[in-house]
Design a protein around this motif. Structure first.
Motif, PDB file in Angstrom:
ATOM      1  N   ALA A   1      53.562  29.426  15.996  1.00 43.02           N
ATOM      2  CA  ALA A   1      52.861  30.712  15.918  1.00 43.02           C
ATOM      3  C   ALA A   1      52.117  30.829  14.593  1.00 43.02           C
TER       4      ALA A   1
ATOM      5  N   ARG B   1      49.027  28.500  14.781  1.00 44.98           N
ATOM      6  CA  ARG B   1      47.960  29.092  15.588  1.00 44.98           C
ATOM      7  C   ARG B   1      47.257  30.209  14.834  1.00 44.98           C
ATOM      8  N   ARG B   2      48.024  31.028  14.131  1.00 49.01           N
ATOM      9  CA  ARG B   2      47.417  32.132  13.382  1.00 49.01           C
ATOM     10  C   ARG B   2      46.552  31.623  12.235  1.00 49.01           C
TER      11      ARG B   2
ATOM     12  N   ASP C   1      54.451  36.909  16.851  1.00 56.42           N
ATOM     13  CA  ASP C   1      53.118  36.998  16.254  1.00 56.42           C
ATOM     14  C   ASP C   1      53.075  38.013  15.121  1.00 56.42           C
TER      15      ASP C   1
ATOM     16  N   GLU D   1      52.067  37.018  11.187  1.00 56.70           N
ATOM     17  CA  GLU D   1      51.163  37.805  10.330  1.00 56.70           C
ATOM     18  C   GLU D   1      51.844  38.157   9.014  1.00 56.70           C
TER      19      GLU D   1
END
Length: 353
Positions: A17, A20-21, A230, A234
């Motif tokens: 995750a 990907r971010r 997600d 962040e």
């Protein structure tokens, strides 16, 4: 400013995750993963082939390889997520958790320190070693007490949490002793897409999809705080880029639920999405199994420091995040069916009571 990052454990649940971010936000990302049972390159499908992403299969304890990557890729930060994580497995095989989570972290710290010392003064100032840890290091939280904060004393209960607690202390020691610029974060239970099928939420979703028994430890009364993956990714980016050197940030979802409540909610959502062929309510599939040793009653995190200093807020409620997660598993059998068919197919280790 950090724009070139090494992500260890980047083929895992949270690590992928993060990859990907960061790739989507224009960082140059080097993903390092040993690809043990929970590492899956398929989880990186969305970023494989991107010009600002590369994957390296290697062990964090391989200091020579890590040093070469740090130098050749001109990396400005490390986000350290590589770890053995499943409490049940740590009870059966604690030595593997010490090797990866403690020894591996120390060797990674050595590589980071050696690289950091070669950097020009300004680059040294901006470099970060971000160690990603867990709320389990704080141990058992009684039902009628408060929440974990950054000043809560460590009291790990399992070999897994003890290994993570040790690694936290080593990271702080490398900062205090050698000056390595570190930041740390401790998170609550994560959930979301790409989650390895032996953990509570994905195991329950997949068993419920297939009409299998739904194992719950004890009476299901243990409480966890849940954070959508997600939202966590962040927060991790913000801790790395904006967190104060030497500080720890607790990251939680403000979403406490009993394990039984989580399982029942999954049953109800799936009954609405895709009822079983015979119409059986999935709650009837719940099966209580013998509790594991040292099972902490409750975890709960106060994220006020991250919320105030980093202006971070979770975006998903537990209900919205869980619905998104269930829909993802329904739509992505290609990812989880091969895992379920393997020797790591996903079983809780408790016994039927």
């Amino acid at each position: 400013m950090i724009r070139r990052v090494l992500v260890t454990g980047g083929a895992g649940f949270i690590g992928s995750a993060v990859c990907r971010r960061l790739v989507g936000r224009g960082y140059h990302v080097v993903c390092l993963d040993k690809l043990t049972y929970a590492g899956n390159r398929a989880s990186l499908r969305d970023v494989e082939g991107e010009s600002n992403f590369c994957f390296v299969e290697a062990d964090i304890a391989d200091t020579e390889t890590v040093l070469r990557l740090l130098h050749d890729e001109q990396l400005q930060g490390i986000m350290h997520l590589a770890a053995e994580t499943h409490v049940d497995r740590s009870i059966d095989s604690p030595a593997a958790f010490v090797e990866t989570n403690v020894v591996g972290t120390v060797r990674l710290l050595d590589a980071a320190l050696a690289h950091w010392r070669t950097l020009p003064a300004r680059a040294r100032e901006h470099f970060r070693f971000h160690h990603v840890s867990t709320d389990e290091v704080f141990g058992d939280l009684p039902f009628d007490s408060g929440v974990f904060t950054e000043t809560t004393p460590y009291a790990p209960s399992s070999p897994y949490s003890a290994s993570k607690a040790a690694s936290d202390h080593f990271v702080r020691a490398w900062h205090e002793t050698y000056g390595l610029p570190v930041v740390l974060s401790n998170c609550s239970n994560n959930y979301g897409p790409w989650h390895f099928p032996e953990k509570l939420i994905p195991l329950t979703i997949l068993n419920a999809i297939e009409g299998r028994k739904l194992p719950v430890y004890g009476r299901g009364e243990n409480v966890r705080d849940w954070l959508y993956v997600d939202d966590h990714a962040e927060a991790l980016e913000q801790v790395m880029t904006e967190g104060r050197v030497g500080e720890t940030y607790l990251l939680g979802g403000r979403a406490e639920r009993t394990n039984l409540g989580v399982v029942e909610t999954i049953c109800d959502i799936l009954d609405g999405r895709t009822p079983l062929p015979d119409g059986t309510p999935r709650r009837l599939l719940i099966e209580f199994v013998t509790d594991r040793p040292g099972h902490d009653r409750r975890y709960a995190i106060d994220s006020a420091k991250a919320e105030s200093e980093l202006a971070w807020r979770r975006r998903e409620t537990f209900d919205s995040g869980l619905a998104r997660t269930i829909d993802w598993y329904l739509a992505n059998r290609w990812w989880w069916e091969p895992i379920r068919a393997s020797s790591y197919g996903g079983e809780r280790l408790g016994r039927v009571a």
